[in-house]
Each structure stands twice: as structure tokens, then as C-alpha cells.
Design a protein around this motif. Structure first.
Motif, PDB file in Angstrom:
ATOM      1  N   TRP A  76      37.398  43.859  49.370  1.00  0.00           N
ATOM      2  CA  TRP A  76      36.572  42.656  49.247  1.00  0.00           C
ATOM      3  C   TRP A  76      37.122  41.714  48.177  1.00  0.00           C
ATOM      4  O   TRP A  76      37.203  40.505  48.377  1.00  0.00           O
ATOM      5  N   ALA A  77      37.467  42.292  47.029  1.00  0.00           N
ATOM      6  CA  ALA A  77      37.820  41.483  45.863  1.00  0.00           C
ATOM      7  C   ALA A  77      39.213  40.869  45.953  1.00  0.00           C
ATOM      8  O   ALA A  77      39.430  39.759  45.435  1.00  0.00           O
ATOM      9  N   PHE A  78      40.167  41.541  46.611  1.00  0.00           N
ATOM     10  CA  PHE A  78      41.550  41.093  46.548  1.00  0.00           C
ATOM     11  C   PHE A  78      42.172  40.706  47.889  1.00  0.00           C
ATOM     12  O   PHE A  78      43.266  40.165  47.924  1.00  0.00           O
ATOM     13  N   ARG A  79      41.452  40.973  48.992  1.00  0.00           N
ATOM     14  CA  ARG A  79      41.992  40.571  50.302  1.00  0.00           C
ATOM     15  C   ARG A  79      40.910  40.088  51.275  1.00  0.00           C
ATOM     16  O   ARG A  79      41.223  39.382  52.231  1.00  0.00           O
ATOM     17  N   GLY A  80      39.685  40.471  51.070  1.00  0.00           N
ATOM     18  CA  GLY A  80      38.624  40.245  52.039  1.00  0.00           C
ATOM     19  C   GLY A  80      37.783  39.014  51.784  1.00  0.00           C
ATOM     20  O   GLY A  80      38.232  38.014  51.222  1.00  0.00           O
ATOM     21  N   TRP A  81      36.515  39.122  52.173  1.00  0.00           N
ATOM     22  CA  TRP A  81      35.637  37.955  52.182  1.00  0.00           C
ATOM     23  C   TRP A  81      35.334  37.411  50.786  1.00  0.00           C
ATOM     24  O   TRP A  81      35.235  36.182  50.603  1.00  0.00           O
ATOM     25  N   LEU A  82      35.205  38.281  49.795  1.00  0.00           N
ATOM     26  CA  LEU A  82      34.977  37.781  48.438  1.00  0.00           C
ATOM     27  C   LEU A  82      36.179  37.005  47.922  1.00  0.00           C
ATOM     28  O   LEU A  82      36.046  35.972  47.253  1.00  0.00           O
ATOM     29  N   TYR A  83      37.352  37.524  48.215  1.00  0.00           N
ATOM     30  CA  TYR A  83      38.588  36.853  47.801  1.00  0.00           C
ATOM     31  C   TYR A  83      38.666  35.459  48.412  1.00  0.00           C
ATOM     32  O   TYR A  83      39.046  34.491  47.742  1.00  0.00           O
ATOM     33  N   ASP A  84      38.305  35.336  49.677  1.00  0.00           N
ATOM     34  CA  ASP A  84      38.340  34.033  50.340  1.00  0.00           C
ATOM     35  C   ASP A  84      37.337  33.055  49.749  1.00  0.00           C
ATOM     36  O   ASP A  84      37.533  31.834  49.805  1.00  0.00           O
ATOM     37  N   MET A  85      36.266  33.575  49.178  1.00  0.00           N
ATOM     38  CA  MET A  85      35.278  32.711  48.519  1.00  0.00           C
ATOM     39  C   MET A  85      35.740  32.247  47.145  1.00  0.00           C
ATOM     40  O   MET A  85      35.119  31.371  46.540  1.00  0.00           O
ATOM     41  N   GLY A  86      36.817  32.857  46.635  1.00  0.00           N
ATOM     42  CA  GLY A  86      37.335  32.472  45.329  1.00  0.00           C
ATOM     43  C   GLY A  86      37.039  33.443  44.216  1.00  0.00           C
ATOM     44  O   GLY A  86      37.292  33.141  43.045  1.00  0.00           O
ATOM     45  N   TYR A  87      36.521  34.637  44.551  1.00  0.00           N
ATOM     46  CA  TYR A  87      36.237  35.629  43.515  1.00  0.00           C
ATOM     47  C   TYR A  87      37.524  35.968  42.768  1.00  0.00           C
ATOM     48  O   TYR A  87      38.559  36.230  43.375  1.00  0.00           O
ATOM     49  N   HIS A  88      37.451  35.956  41.436  1.00  0.00           N
ATOM     50  CA  HIS A  88      38.632  36.233  40.606  1.00  0.00           C
ATOM     51  C   HIS A  88      38.326  37.376  39.646  1.00  0.00           C
ATOM     52  O   HIS A  88      37.410  37.288  38.830  1.00  0.00           O
ATOM     53  N   ASP A  89      39.094  38.428  39.766  1.00  0.00           N
ATOM     54  CA  ASP A  89      38.892  39.618  38.936  1.00  0.00           C
ATOM     55  C   ASP A  89      40.272  40.235  38.723  1.00  0.00           C
ATOM     56  O   ASP A  89      40.626  41.225  39.346  1.00  0.00           O
ATOM     57  N   PHE A  90      41.054  39.627  37.822  1.00  0.00           N
ATOM     58  CA  PHE A  90      42.494  39.840  37.762  1.00  0.00           C
ATOM     59  C   PHE A  90      42.903  41.311  37.817  1.00  0.00           C
ATOM     60  O   PHE A  90      43.693  41.723  38.647  1.00  0.00           O
ATOM     61  N   ALA A  91      42.366  42.137  36.922  1.00  0.00           N
ATOM     62  CA  ALA A  91      42.733  43.559  36.911  1.00  0.00           C
ATOM     63  C   ALA A  91      41.533  44.470  37.167  1.00  0.00           C
ATOM     64  O   ALA A  91      41.646  45.684  37.046  1.00  0.00           O
ATOM     65  N   GLY A  92      40.370  43.890  37.508  1.00  0.00           N
ATOM     66  CA  GLY A  92      39.294  44.708  38.037  1.00  0.00           C
ATOM     67  C   GLY A  92      38.151  45.091  37.127  1.00  0.00           C
ATOM     68  O   GLY A  92      37.652  46.213  37.216  1.00  0.00           O
ATOM     69  N   SER A  93      37.676  44.204  36.259  1.00  0.00           N
ATOM     70  CA  SER A  93      36.468  44.525  35.476  1.00  0.00           C
ATOM     71  C   SER A  93      35.299  44.853  36.391  1.00  0.00           C
ATOM     72  O   SER A  93      34.534  45.791  36.146  1.00  0.00           O
ATOM     73  N   GLY A  94      35.151  44.083  37.465  1.00  0.00           N
ATOM     74  CA  GLY A  94      34.049  44.300  38.393  1.00  0.00           C
ATOM     75  C   GLY A  94      34.387  45.282  39.489  1.00  0.00           C
ATOM     76  O   GLY A  94      33.709  46.297  39.682  1.00  0.00           O
ATOM     77  N   ALA A  95      35.473  45.003  40.230  1.00  0.00           N
ATOM     78  CA  ALA A  95      35.809  45.807  41.404  1.00  0.00           C
ATOM     79  C   ALA A  95      36.154  47.245  41.044  1.00  0.00           C
ATOM     80  O   ALA A  95      35.885  48.174  41.812  1.00  0.00           O
ATOM     81  N   ILE A  96      36.746  47.461  39.865  1.00  0.00           N
ATOM     82  CA  ILE A  96      37.146  48.811  39.461  1.00  0.00           C
ATOM     83  C   ILE A  96      36.136  49.423  38.500  1.00  0.00           C
ATOM     84  O   ILE A  96      35.496  50.431  38.797  1.00  0.00           O
ATOM     85  N   HIS A  97      35.965  48.807  37.339  1.00  0.00           N
ATOM     86  CA  HIS A  97      35.156  49.434  36.284  1.00  0.00           C
ATOM     87  C   HIS A  97      33.663  49.409  36.607  1.00  0.00           C
ATOM     88  O   HIS A  97      32.967  50.417  36.387  1.00  0.00           O
ATOM     89  N   LEU A  98      33.159  48.299  37.093  1.00  0.00           N
ATOM     90  CA  LEU A  98      31.740  48.233  37.431  1.00  0.00           C
ATOM     91  C   LEU A  98      31.417  49.181  38.579  1.00  0.00           C
ATOM     92  O   LEU A  98      30.412  49.906  38.528  1.00  0.00           O
TER      93      LEU A  98
END
Length: 465
Positions: free
Chosen positions: A156-178
Motif C-alpha cells: 500500500w505504502a510504496f506501490r499501491g493505492w496509498l502510494y498513488d495518493m501521495g503517501y510518503h513514508d521514506f523508510a517506514g515509520s508508519g508502514a513498518i514500525h507502526l
């Protein structure tokens, strides 16, 4: 003549692009290998935080989830994460079991880096489960996390729908750690606290077994984190080397400011006690700052990294206090560090990013997308971990029996303690009297703990009868 010159120019350009391509993939592979060293840090961190009789069991879990993450990523996780996205942009649909690697050799480097990250995320969940979750149950949960829960969020964060919306999470505070931190929260809640954890009479029993381990772990993680964050460029060519430099500097500054803030906070709130200086707190503050700066370290200035590190320290302290009030037993503070600071770090691009942030008068759209992403990560991770824990509980694979917990997992199911003190004691007895006195006090404390455990065991046996 012009044709020969143009052909030579084209050949040189192609050769340069070839070398740039090789350099980028070498950088990604190298940083991925270094990120795997984070598992050493997690093993010593969790081993140092638990009690002496559970050190080996928690390190077994970290080592097991390393191997499980790699295999699950190879079989299914990498395909769901980085494969060609489906029409709904929900998950990848190619690259399972390495089938795309031969036709797409760049996948080798990508797999190394992402598998190392998956193993690190998996270890976050193990921290909340320390000292009372069964090893078979943890292995099952680890396979689900690395093979399904985690890869979907990354897609979602780096290739999917969130990424297309402009979600930015360079090394993953949200997608990984959260994502991992929420998993630790649900597992910790479902496991319930360790026996007597919040009874003031037994408070001293739950202090970390080895603060030296914790310091070694924190410094190891600090070093590997620089490759974790900077390696997320996946490139060194075409100016990416400057992003790498900025990322490493911001990682160093954010981690340092978080550690110092928590260190001084602890000193001023405990300055009239014998616990005014705490190694554990400065280490946890350092990790809190690192997690908080992870999501935005590519596009922020150094002053912002300093501020974000302090924000991470504040969030860590507040969430840790709330969890203690609610009697949620997190032995290694995985929840405040990774869930709390991961959430804060995922918000930071919306505020401090030089191209997207509110501080730079870029509007609130980016912050809104960041909020949406975090809500989705929390809901996805919480739902699947809750269902998994319910199933494991029905199968009696969630929590070990009280007898095993009180005696310790190491002597009851892991073949013995992680290490022994006998070889050291002879030398210790030759030291000055003050050291001998400290040793006697430690031995007496252990005897008192054994007496308490024996009394608890006898009560449990009577209840069982």
C-alpha cells in the motif's frame, strides 16, 4: 564522422548507465545485509530486558523469526509486497517463490533489503510477547506477520493505492514500525500481564536482567539504522548519494536528540533517588528518536530531525506511562517506541517535509494522506493479530502454563539458562569486600525470588488438584 562520434557518445552513455545500475544494486544489497545486523541488536535488547530465567527463550524467538521472515518473504511475502500490483492496487500478484528473479535480476537486491526489513519488523512483535508466549504459537504468528500482514501494508505504502495518493513514508515509520508496534500491542493485551507484574511487592523482580546487553543492542541498532534509512533510496546514482548523506545525518541527529531528552527527563524526575542516571532510559530514548525520524529523514533539514527526535522522546515517555496505568505489560517497551513513535514519525512528512509540509506552506493535503495511511495500518494489523491470537488461544498455543512461566522458560523448555555465573564467582570473591557484599546481596535476592516462586508454584498445584 558525425555518425562515428554519435555512436561513440551513445556507447559511453550506455556504459555509464550500466555502471550506475550496478552501483545502485550493490548499494541496496550491501545495506540490506547490514540491516540484518539489526537482528543481533533486537536479540540482545530483548535478552537484556527480560529476567535471567527467560533470556535464552526470547533470543530463540528472535533467531526463529529471522529465518521464518526470510522463507515466508521468499515464498509469498515478496510477491504480495513488491510484485506487479493488481487492478485494485491492494497487493502484488507476481514474484512468488523467486519466479520473477531470473527475468528481473534487479529483484535479487530488492529481496535482500526487504527481507531484512521484514525480519526487523517481526522482532518488534516478539518483544511484547516476551516471557509468557509459547514458542510454537509465536512461530505461527511470525509466519502470518511476515508472509501476509506486513507485506500488504508495505505494498500500500510504496506501490499501491496509498502510494498513488501521495503517501510518503521514506523508510517506514508508519508502514513498518507502526504496523509491527500495533501487532505488539494486540499480542501483549491478549497475553495479559506476567504473573505479579503490577503487584508492588514484586516490582523489583521485573527489572532488566542485563543492562550491558541493552547498551550493546542499542549501539548496534543505531549503526544498522543508518543503513536502514539511507538504504531506502535503493540507489546512489543520479544525485541519490546526496539524499543518502542527508538521511544518515538526520538519522544520527534524531536518534541523539531523542536519547538525550529522555536521559535528562529521567534525571530531573528522579534526581533525589538512587536511580537518577538510567542506561535503559537513554537507550530507549535513542530508539524512540530513531523511529520518529525514519519516515521523513530524506526531505527534512537537520533542525527538524533534532525536533522530531525530541518529539519521539516525549511520545515514548507518555505512552509508556499510559500503558503502565492500564496494566498493559510490555517487557521491552516495544509499544511506546514503535507504535507510539512510529505514529508520530508517520505524521512528520505532513509537517516538516521541505516539499510537502505544512511548515513550508505546502498545505495540509500531505498530512491528511499520512493520517489515512496510519489509520489503515492500525486497523489492518490490529484485526489480523487479534484474530490470530484468538485462534492460538483456542488451541492452547498462546500463553505458556503458569508453572512454566514462574520457573522460567529457559530451564523448563529451552534446556537451561542462557549462561552461568559459576565460572565468574571464583574471581569475584577475590575482589575487595564491597564487591563481595554486592555479590552476597545479589545471591540473597535470587534466593528470595526462588522462595517466592516456590510458594506460587505450590499454590498453583493445590488449585490444580
Amino acid at each position: 564522422m558525425n555518425d562515428q562520434f554519435n555512436q561513440a557518445h551513445y556507447d559511453i552513455k550506455q556504459e555509464i548507465q550500466h555502471y550506475e545500475h550496478d552501483l545502485d544494486h550493490f548499494w541496496t544489497t550491501l545495506t540490506g545485509a547490514i540491516v540484518l545486523i539489526m537482528q543481533l541488536g533486537f536479540a540482545f535488547l530483548e535478552g537484556g530486558c527480560v529476567r535471567y530465567r527467560n533470556i535464552q527463550s526470547i533470543i530463540i524467538k528472535v533467531y526463529a523469526n529471522t529465518a521464518i521472515s526470510i522463507i515466508m518473504m521468499w515464498i509469498v511475502g515478496y510477491g504480495l509486497m513488491m510484485g506487479k500490483t493488481n487492478d485494485t492496487q491492494f497487493n502484488g500478484i507476481s514474484g512468488f517463490a523467486g519466479f520473477r528473479f531470473k527475468d528481473h535480476p534487479e529483484s535479487y537486491a530488492d529481496f535482500v533489503f526487504n527481507s531484512a526489513l521484514a525480519a526487523a519488523a517481526n522482532s518488534i512483535v516478539s518483544g511484547g510477547a516476551a516471557e509468557r508466549m509459547s514458542i510454537p504459537g509465536y512461530i505461527a504468528l511470525s509466519a502470518l506477520f511476515s508472509g501476509f500482514i506486513y507485506p500488504i501494508c508495505i505494498h500500500w505504502a510504496f506501490r499501491g493505492w496509498l502510494y498513488d495518493m501521495g503517501y510518503h513514508d521514506f523508510a517506514g515509520s508508519g508502514a513498518i514500525h507502526l504496523t509491527a508496534g500495533i501487532g505488539a500491542l494486540v499480542v501483549t493485551y491478549m497475553l495479559r500481564p506476567r504473573t505479579n507484574r503490577f503487584n508492588p511487592e514484586y516490582e523489583q523482580q521485573f527489572k532488566p536482567a542485563n543492562t550491558t546487553f541493552i547498551c550493546l543492542a542499542c549501539l548496534t541498532l543505531y549503526m544498522a539504522w543508518m543503513c536502514f534509512n539511507s538504504g531506502s533510496t535503493l540507489a546512489l546514482s543520479d544525485g541519490s548519494v546526496f539524499t543518502v548523506g542527508n538521511s544518515i545525518v538526520n538519522t544520527m541527529v534524531g536518534g541523539a536528540s531523542g536519547g538525550l531528552f529522555v536521559f535528562f527527563y529521567h534525571y530531573f524526575t528522579n534526581r533525589n533517588t538512587d536511580n537518577r542516571f538510567s542506561l535503559v532510559m537513554v537507550c530507549n530514548g535513542n530508539l524512540a528518536g530513531l523511529v520518529a525520524v525514519t519516515g521523513s529523514n530524506d526531505e527534512i533539514e537537520q533542525w527538524a530531525a533534532f525536533v522530531i527526535g525530541i518529539i519521539g522522546g516525549i511520545i515514548y515517555i507518555l505512552v509508556a506511562k499510559i500503558l503502565h496505568k492500564l496494566h498493559i505489560d510490555d517487557p521491552v517497551d516495544a509499544i511506546p517506541i514503535h507504535a507510539g513513535c512510529g505514529l508520530a514519525g508517520a505524521m512528520c512528512p505532513g509537517w516538516f517535509d521541505r516539499r510537502r509540509g505544512i511548515y513550508y506552506e505546502q498545505g495540509a493535503y500531505q498530512w491528511g494522506v499520512q493520517v489515512l495511511g496510519c489509520v489503515c495500518f492500525i486497523a489492518w494489523s490490529a484485526a489480523w493479530h487479534y484474530v490470530a491470537c484468538l485462534i492460538l488461544e483456542k488451541l492452547n498455543l498462546l500463553r505458556v502454563h503458569n508453572n512454566i512461566e514462574l520457573e522460567g522458560l529457559d530451564p523448563t523448555i529451552c534446556g537451561g539458562h542462557a549462561f552461568f555465573y559459576e565460572s565468574v564467582r571464583e574471581q569475584e570473591m577475590k575482589e575487595p569486600f564491597s564487591f563481595q557484599r554486592d555479590l552476597q546481596q545479589q545471591e540473597q535476592a535470587k534466593l528470595n525470588e526462588m522462595e517466592i516462586d516456590d510458594r506460587n508454584l505450590s499454590i498453583i498445584k493445590q488449585v490444580d488438584k
